[in-house]
Design a protein around this motif. Structure first.
Motif, PDB file in Angstrom:
ATOM      1  N   ALA A  17       0.826  -1.205   0.000  1.00  0.00           N
ATOM      2  CA  ALA A  17       0.000   0.000   0.000  1.00  0.00           C
ATOM      3  C   ALA A  17       0.861   1.257   0.000  1.00  0.00           C
ATOM      4  N   PRO A  18       0.353   2.345  -0.580  1.00  0.00           N
ATOM      5  CA  PRO A  18       1.033   3.629  -0.418  1.00  0.00           C
ATOM      6  C   PRO A  18       1.187   3.969   1.061  1.00  0.00           C
ATOM      7  N   VAL A  19       2.231   4.739   1.368  1.00  0.00           N
ATOM      8  CA  VAL A  19       2.504   5.102   2.764  1.00  0.00           C
ATOM      9  C   VAL A  19       2.829   6.590   2.840  1.00  0.00           C
ATOM     10  N   PRO A  20       2.562   7.220   3.988  1.00  0.00           N
ATOM     11  CA  PRO A  20       3.029   8.597   4.168  1.00  0.00           C
ATOM     12  C   PRO A  20       4.545   8.654   4.004  1.00  0.00           C
ATOM     13  N   ALA A  21       5.017   9.565   3.193  1.00  0.00           N
ATOM     14  CA  ALA A  21       6.456   9.617   2.904  1.00  0.00           C
ATOM     15  C   ALA A  21       7.280   9.831   4.166  1.00  0.00           C
ATOM     16  N   ARG A  22       6.735  10.519   5.147  1.00  0.00           N
ATOM     17  CA  ARG A  22       7.502  10.800   6.374  1.00  0.00           C
ATOM     18  C   ARG A  22       7.805   9.530   7.160  1.00  0.00           C
ATOM     19  N   THR A  23       7.066   8.443   6.882  1.00  0.00           N
ATOM     20  CA  THR A  23       7.299   7.185   7.588  1.00  0.00           C
ATOM     21  C   THR A  23       8.261   6.271   6.840  1.00  0.00           C
ATOM     22  N   ALA A  24       8.734   6.702   5.681  1.00  0.00           N
ATOM     23  CA  ALA A  24       9.573   5.832   4.855  1.00  0.00           C
ATOM     24  C   ALA A  24      10.795   6.585   4.336  1.00  0.00           C
ATOM     25  N   LEU A  25      11.447   7.319   5.219  1.00  0.00           N
ATOM     26  CA  LEU A  25      12.662   8.028   4.820  1.00  0.00           C
ATOM     27  C   LEU A  25      13.741   7.021   4.442  1.00  0.00           C
ATOM     28  N   PRO A  26      14.567   7.333   3.466  1.00  0.00           N
ATOM     29  CA  PRO A  26      15.545   6.347   2.980  1.00  0.00           C
ATOM     30  C   PRO A  26      16.593   5.992   4.033  1.00  0.00           C
ATOM     31  N   ASP A  27      17.108   4.776   3.922  1.00  0.00           N
ATOM     32  CA  ASP A  27      18.112   4.309   4.875  1.00  0.00           C
ATOM     33  C   ASP A  27      19.368   5.168   4.842  1.00  0.00           C
ATOM     34  N   TRP A  28      19.736   5.673   3.656  1.00  0.00           N
ATOM     35  CA  TRP A  28      20.974   6.451   3.582  1.00  0.00           C
ATOM     36  C   TRP A  28      20.885   7.734   4.396  1.00  0.00           C
ATOM     37  N   LEU A  29      19.673   8.281   4.543  1.00  0.00           N
ATOM     38  CA  LEU A  29      19.526   9.473   5.383  1.00  0.00           C
ATOM     39  C   LEU A  29      19.750   9.121   6.847  1.00  0.00           C
ATOM     40  N   LYS A  30      19.282   7.957   7.239  1.00  0.00           N
ATOM     41  CA  LYS A  30      19.416   7.544   8.640  1.00  0.00           C
ATOM     42  C   LYS A  30      20.868   7.238   8.997  1.00  0.00           C
ATOM     43  N   THR A  31      21.629   6.714   8.043  1.00  0.00           N
ATOM     44  CA  THR A  31      22.988   6.262   8.348  1.00  0.00           C
ATOM     45  C   THR A  31      24.059   7.291   8.010  1.00  0.00           C
ATOM     46  N   MET A  32      23.731   8.323   7.235  1.00  0.00           N
ATOM     47  CA  MET A  32      24.765   9.283   6.858  1.00  0.00           C
ATOM     48  C   MET A  32      25.223  10.074   8.083  1.00  0.00           C
ATOM     49  N   PRO A  33      26.476  10.506   8.107  1.00  0.00           N
ATOM     50  CA  PRO A  33      26.974  11.244   9.270  1.00  0.00           C
ATOM     51  C   PRO A  33      26.364  12.635   9.345  1.00  0.00           C
ATOM     52  N   SER A  34      26.378  13.205  10.536  1.00  0.00           N
ATOM     53  CA  SER A  34      25.867  14.568  10.727  1.00  0.00           C
ATOM     54  C   SER A  34      26.904  15.612  10.348  1.00  0.00           C
ATOM     55  N   THR A  35      28.177  15.279  10.571  1.00  0.00           N
ATOM     56  CA  THR A  35      29.271  16.178  10.207  1.00  0.00           C
ATOM     57  C   THR A  35      30.385  15.356   9.570  1.00  0.00           C
ATOM     58  N   VAL A  36      31.164  16.014   8.726  1.00  0.00           N
ATOM     59  CA  VAL A  36      32.325  15.367   8.107  1.00  0.00           C
ATOM     60  C   VAL A  36      33.453  16.380   8.030  1.00  0.00           C
ATOM     61  N   ALA A  37      34.676  15.879   7.923  1.00  0.00           N
ATOM     62  CA  ALA A  37      35.830  16.750   7.749  1.00  0.00           C
ATOM     63  C   ALA A  37      35.924  17.164   6.275  1.00  0.00           C
ATOM     64  N   SER A  38      36.150  18.428   6.027  1.00  0.00           N
ATOM     65  CA  SER A  38      36.230  18.951   4.669  1.00  0.00           C
ATOM     66  C   SER A  38      37.683  19.196   4.271  1.00  0.00           C
ATOM     67  N   ALA A  39      38.117  18.544   3.182  1.00  0.00           N
ATOM     68  CA  ALA A  39      39.471  18.772   2.680  1.00  0.00           C
ATOM     69  C   ALA A  39      39.635  20.212   2.204  1.00  0.00           C
ATOM     70  N   ALA A  40      38.567  20.790   1.672  1.00  0.00           N
ATOM     71  CA  ALA A  40      38.636  22.166   1.170  1.00  0.00           C
ATOM     72  C   ALA A  40      38.824  23.171   2.299  1.00  0.00           C
ATOM     73  N   LEU A  41      38.472  22.774   3.523  1.00  0.00           N
ATOM     74  CA  LEU A  41      38.612  23.662   4.685  1.00  0.00           C
ATOM     75  C   LEU A  41      39.649  23.131   5.665  1.00  0.00           C
ATOM     76  N   ALA A  42      40.684  22.484   5.129  1.00  0.00           N
ATOM     77  CA  ALA A  42      41.808  21.995   5.936  1.00  0.00           C
ATOM     78  C   ALA A  42      41.353  21.063   7.049  1.00  0.00           C
ATOM     79  N   GLY A  43      40.370  20.241   6.749  1.00  0.00           N
ATOM     80  CA  GLY A  43      39.938  19.254   7.727  1.00  0.00           C
ATOM     81  C   GLY A  43      38.903  19.736   8.718  1.00  0.00           C
TER      82      GLY A  43
END
Length: 235
Positions: A17-43
């Motif tokens: 069945a169709p589902v409310p999109a807010r209940t089926a956010l993709p797994d990659w959003l759940k597992t991606m980090p909140s912050t990362v080191a940026s090479a362009a900003l010297a880490g």
């Protein structure tokens, strides 16, 4: 508002069945980090898109329509093993996917990899919305991980409440092989009011410039400020 979906008798136990999109956010959003080191900003640490409320709100807007059955992709061929029921009084499709002829897109500037094709995901659910509303059916928003791109269409589902809306799509990843499982989102449905748009184009006055500056300063000071209501000023 009420967003009503209906399937034929016997299909509710056989078709996701169709589902409310807010209940089926993709797994990659759940597992991606909140912050990362940026090479362009010297880490230096920078916030990722996980901190972008508009992106997340788009992922969770409206209703997701699912692939009806497991779809196997091998050697450029699509196959499935699914015994869908048939209603004796109707001539509906029993295939979870079909093909569009290339000639049907003649003259349309579609960016389709060489040798790839257009498909049509079968939908087994009617949609009903209140009078005066239409539904925008489009590719699941911000879902570039999917090997296809669903084309967008706007349907008056207050009038077309007893008809099925299927989803044409371009198969965009010629390297993809494997199984798209039943329930994979193939379209996102977002209700929109069917009314004339009055577009006003103007420059900011002093009051709006001051308000804009306050928003800029607040965004720099508080990562969560986007969720606050600035119509009465920051506070």
């Amino acid at each position: 508002m009420r967003f009503v979906v209906r399937c034929l008798p016997g299909f509710s136990s056989r078709v996701p069945a169709p589902v409310p999109a807010r209940t089926a956010l993709p797994d990659w959003l759940k597992t991606m980090p909140s912050t990362v080191a940026s090479a362009a900003l010297a880490g230096a640490e920078v916030r990722t898109l996980k901190h972008c409320p508009p992106l997340i709100d788009a992922l969770g807007a409206g209703v997701l329509f699912p692939l009806a059955a497991d779809l196997t992709v091998r050697g450029g061929e699509l196959s499935w093993d699914w015994d869908a029921p048939r209603h004796p009084e109707l001539g509906h499709t029993r295939s979870p996917i079909g093909l569009h002829l290339p000639e049907q897109a003649e003259g349309v500037p579609l960016r389709l990899p060489e040798g790839q094709f257009a498909v049509k995901f079968s939908n087994f659910w009617t949609v009903e919305v209140p009078d005066g509303w239409s539904v925008l059916f489009t590719h699941p928003l911000n879902r570039e991980d999917l090997p296809f791109r669903t084309l967008s269409g706007l349907v008056d589902c207050d009038r077309w409440r007893d008809g099925l809306v299927h989803f044409p799509a371009l198969w965009t990843d010629p390297e993809f092989e494997g199984v798209l499982t039943a329930g994979t989102p193939v379209a996102q449905a977002i209700p929109v009011r069917r009314e004339a748009l009055e577009l006003v184009v103007e420059e900011m006055d002093d009051e709006r410039v001051a308000a804009h500056r306050a928003v800029e300063e607040a965004l720099g000071a508080d990562p969560g400020v986007y969720r606050k209501d600035f119509r009465e000023g920051p506070g």
